[in-house]
Design an enzyme around this catalytic site. Sequence first.
Site, PDB file in Angstrom:
ATOM      1  N   GLU A   5      -6.898   4.942   7.558  1.00 46.38           N
ATOM      2  CA  GLU A   5      -6.663   6.365   7.235  1.00 46.38           C
ATOM      3  C   GLU A   5      -7.885   6.952   6.526  1.00 46.38           C
ATOM      4  O   GLU A   5      -8.225   8.117   6.725  1.00 46.38           O
ATOM      5  CB  GLU A   5      -5.385   6.503   6.394  1.00 46.38           C
ATOM      6  CG  GLU A   5      -4.149   6.305   7.266  1.00 46.38           C
ATOM      7  CD  GLU A   5      -2.931   5.747   6.549  1.00 46.38           C
ATOM      8  OE1 GLU A   5      -2.896   5.743   5.307  1.00 46.38           O
ATOM      9  OE2 GLU A   5      -2.014   5.281   7.250  1.00 46.38           O
TER      10      GLU A   5
ATOM     11  N   LYS B 158       0.187   4.249  -0.334  1.00 50.74           N
ATOM     12  CA  LYS B 158      -0.443   5.465   0.220  1.00 50.74           C
ATOM     13  C   LYS B 158      -0.192   6.644  -0.740  1.00 50.74           C
ATOM     14  O   LYS B 158      -0.126   6.429  -1.947  1.00 50.74           O
ATOM     15  CB  LYS B 158       0.047   5.723   1.640  1.00 50.74           C
ATOM     16  CG  LYS B 158      -0.126   4.468   2.517  1.00 50.74           C
ATOM     17  CD  LYS B 158       0.037   4.707   3.978  1.00 50.74           C
ATOM     18  CE  LYS B 158      -0.163   3.409   4.750  1.00 50.74           C
ATOM     19  NZ  LYS B 158      -0.118   3.554   6.181  1.00 50.74           N
TER      20      LYS B 158
ATOM     21  N   ASN C  59       0.872  -1.180   0.000  1.00 52.24           N
ATOM     22  CA  ASN C  59       0.000   0.000   0.000  1.00 52.24           C
ATOM     23  C   ASN C  59       0.909   1.230   0.000  1.00 52.24           C
ATOM     24  O   ASN C  59       1.460   1.602   1.033  1.00 52.24           O
ATOM     25  CB  ASN C  59      -0.889  -0.013   1.252  1.00 52.24           C
ATOM     26  CG  ASN C  59      -1.721   1.245   1.387  1.00 52.24           C
ATOM     27  OD1 ASN C  59      -1.805   2.047   0.441  1.00 52.24           O
ATOM     28  ND2 ASN C  59      -2.335   1.431   2.538  1.00 52.24           N
TER      29      ASN C  59
ATOM     30  N   HIS D 111      -9.381   1.405   4.484  1.00 55.28           N
ATOM     31  CA  HIS D 111      -8.160   1.574   5.273  1.00 55.28           C
ATOM     32  C   HIS D 111      -8.457   2.538   6.426  1.00 55.28           C
ATOM     33  O   HIS D 111      -9.244   3.481   6.275  1.00 55.28           O
ATOM     34  CB  HIS D 111      -7.031   2.131   4.389  1.00 55.28           C
ATOM     35  CG  HIS D 111      -5.692   2.060   5.060  1.00 55.28           C
ATOM     36  ND1 HIS D 111      -5.295   3.006   5.988  1.00 55.28           N
ATOM     37  CD2 HIS D 111      -4.687   1.160   4.973  1.00 55.28           C
ATOM     38  CE1 HIS D 111      -4.083   2.680   6.433  1.00 55.28           C
ATOM     39  NE2 HIS D 111      -3.690   1.566   5.831  1.00 55.28           N
TER      40      HIS D 111
ATOM     41  N   GLY E 115       2.099   3.213  10.950  1.00 50.17           N
ATOM     42  CA  GLY E 115       2.970   4.376  10.860  1.00 50.17           C
ATOM     43  C   GLY E 115       3.577   4.770  12.198  1.00 50.17           C
ATOM     44  O   GLY E 115       4.110   5.867  12.342  1.00 50.17           O
TER      45      GLY E 115
ATOM     46  N   SER F 205       2.849  -1.710   9.995  1.00 50.32           N
ATOM     47  CA  SER F 205       4.295  -1.759  10.228  1.00 50.32           C
ATOM     48  C   SER F 205       4.882  -3.162  10.097  1.00 50.32           C
ATOM     49  O   SER F 205       5.832  -3.513  10.800  1.00 50.32           O
ATOM     50  CB  SER F 205       4.646  -1.135  11.579  1.00 50.32           C
ATOM     51  OG  SER F 205       4.195   0.201  11.630  1.00 50.32           O
TER      52      SER F 205
ATOM     53  N   GLU G 122      -5.511  -4.512  10.427  1.00 50.93           N
ATOM     54  CA  GLU G 122      -4.495  -3.489  10.667  1.00 50.93           C
ATOM     55  C   GLU G 122      -4.838  -2.717  11.938  1.00 50.93           C
ATOM     56  O   GLU G 122      -5.677  -1.809  11.897  1.00 50.93           O
ATOM     57  CB  GLU G 122      -4.476  -2.496   9.500  1.00 50.93           C
ATOM     58  CG  GLU G 122      -4.162  -3.121   8.165  1.00 50.93           C
ATOM     59  CD  GLU G 122      -3.528  -2.103   7.217  1.00 50.93           C
ATOM     60  OE1 GLU G 122      -2.523  -2.467   6.601  1.00 50.93           O
ATOM     61  OE2 GLU G 122      -3.999  -0.970   7.135  1.00 50.93           O
TER      62      GLU G 122
HETATM   63  C1  3PY Z   1       1.045   0.185   7.312  1.00 53.43           C
HETATM   64  O1  3PY Z   1       1.784  -0.792   7.227  1.00 53.43           O
HETATM   65  O2  3PY Z   1       1.365   1.144   8.011  1.00 53.43           O
HETATM   66  C2  3PY Z   1      -0.227   0.241   6.605  1.00 53.43           C
HETATM   67  O3  3PY Z   1      -1.069   1.063   6.901  1.00 53.43           O
HETATM   68  C3  3PY Z   1      -0.469  -0.688   5.479  1.00 53.43           C
HETATM   69  O4  3PY Z   1      -1.716  -0.478   4.887  1.00 53.43           O
END
Ligand code: 3PY
Length: 257
Positions: free
Chosen positions: A103, A12, A10, A101, A179, A219, A173
């Site tokens: 976010e 982003k 991803n 997601h 992040g 992460s 997630e």
């Molecule tokens: C991450 O690994 O930080 C993610 O948000 C993957 O979608």
Amino acid sequence: MARKPMMAGNWKMNNTIAEAVVLTQEISNQYDKETWGEDVDIVICPPYVDLKPAKTVLDFDKTKVAVNAQNVYWEPSGAYTGEISVPMIKEIGCAGSIVGHSERRELFGETNEDVNRKVKALVEAGLYAIVCVGESLAVRDEGTTEEFVCAQVRAAFAGVDAADAQRCVVAYEPIWAIGTGRTATPEQAEAVCAAIRATLADLYGAEVAEEMRVLYGGSMNPGNVEGLMAQPNIDGGLIGGASLKAASFVQLINACL
Ligand code: 3PY
């Protein structure tokens, strides 16, 4: 039959077209015809403007790297400024999209109902969704993680039949691990992924649930992938930062083999 693992990057909001072309070329240089697409499904999800250039470099027939979107709108066309529809990504050759997601949920106010509309729009067009679910730190501290995440799964798949759901993938997630450099321990991640699979079994029966892939995201990186991939209910990863460098992304792909 054992589930084939999936590594999905991803990106982003990273990489201009020029940067995307360099990164996809670097990934395609590492193509391993014995394993890529055979033993592991590989997906990258670049920003919309990079989809076509990335697809041109990563010709699926030659590299077995699929290019998917990060988001999609549920209406096929119309007055929805700034949105991109399922027919638009389908025309580019994307087989699917990430949906929901955290976010998007947190920064853009996406609700469970929106996520459900997006999943339905994708599967009705013959595409698939990578459905993201995950709890905040507050929910985890309250001790209601599994309840919260499984309710997100039920909401995302409401009104979706088993044949369509089976093509989809769920990505767990935890928001507190995105992040932040923090990851769920393999045991924490496994407990929630197992609860997700039990929810899928309740919705679609054990056979379908056994076929569906549940990824871990948040992460995941070359340092923690091994412990996470050793868990019985974790079938791969949705990768943020570590998918932005070919070397670390390929290390993650290799960790699935
Ligand atoms: C991450 O690994 O930080 C993610 O948000 C993957 O979608």
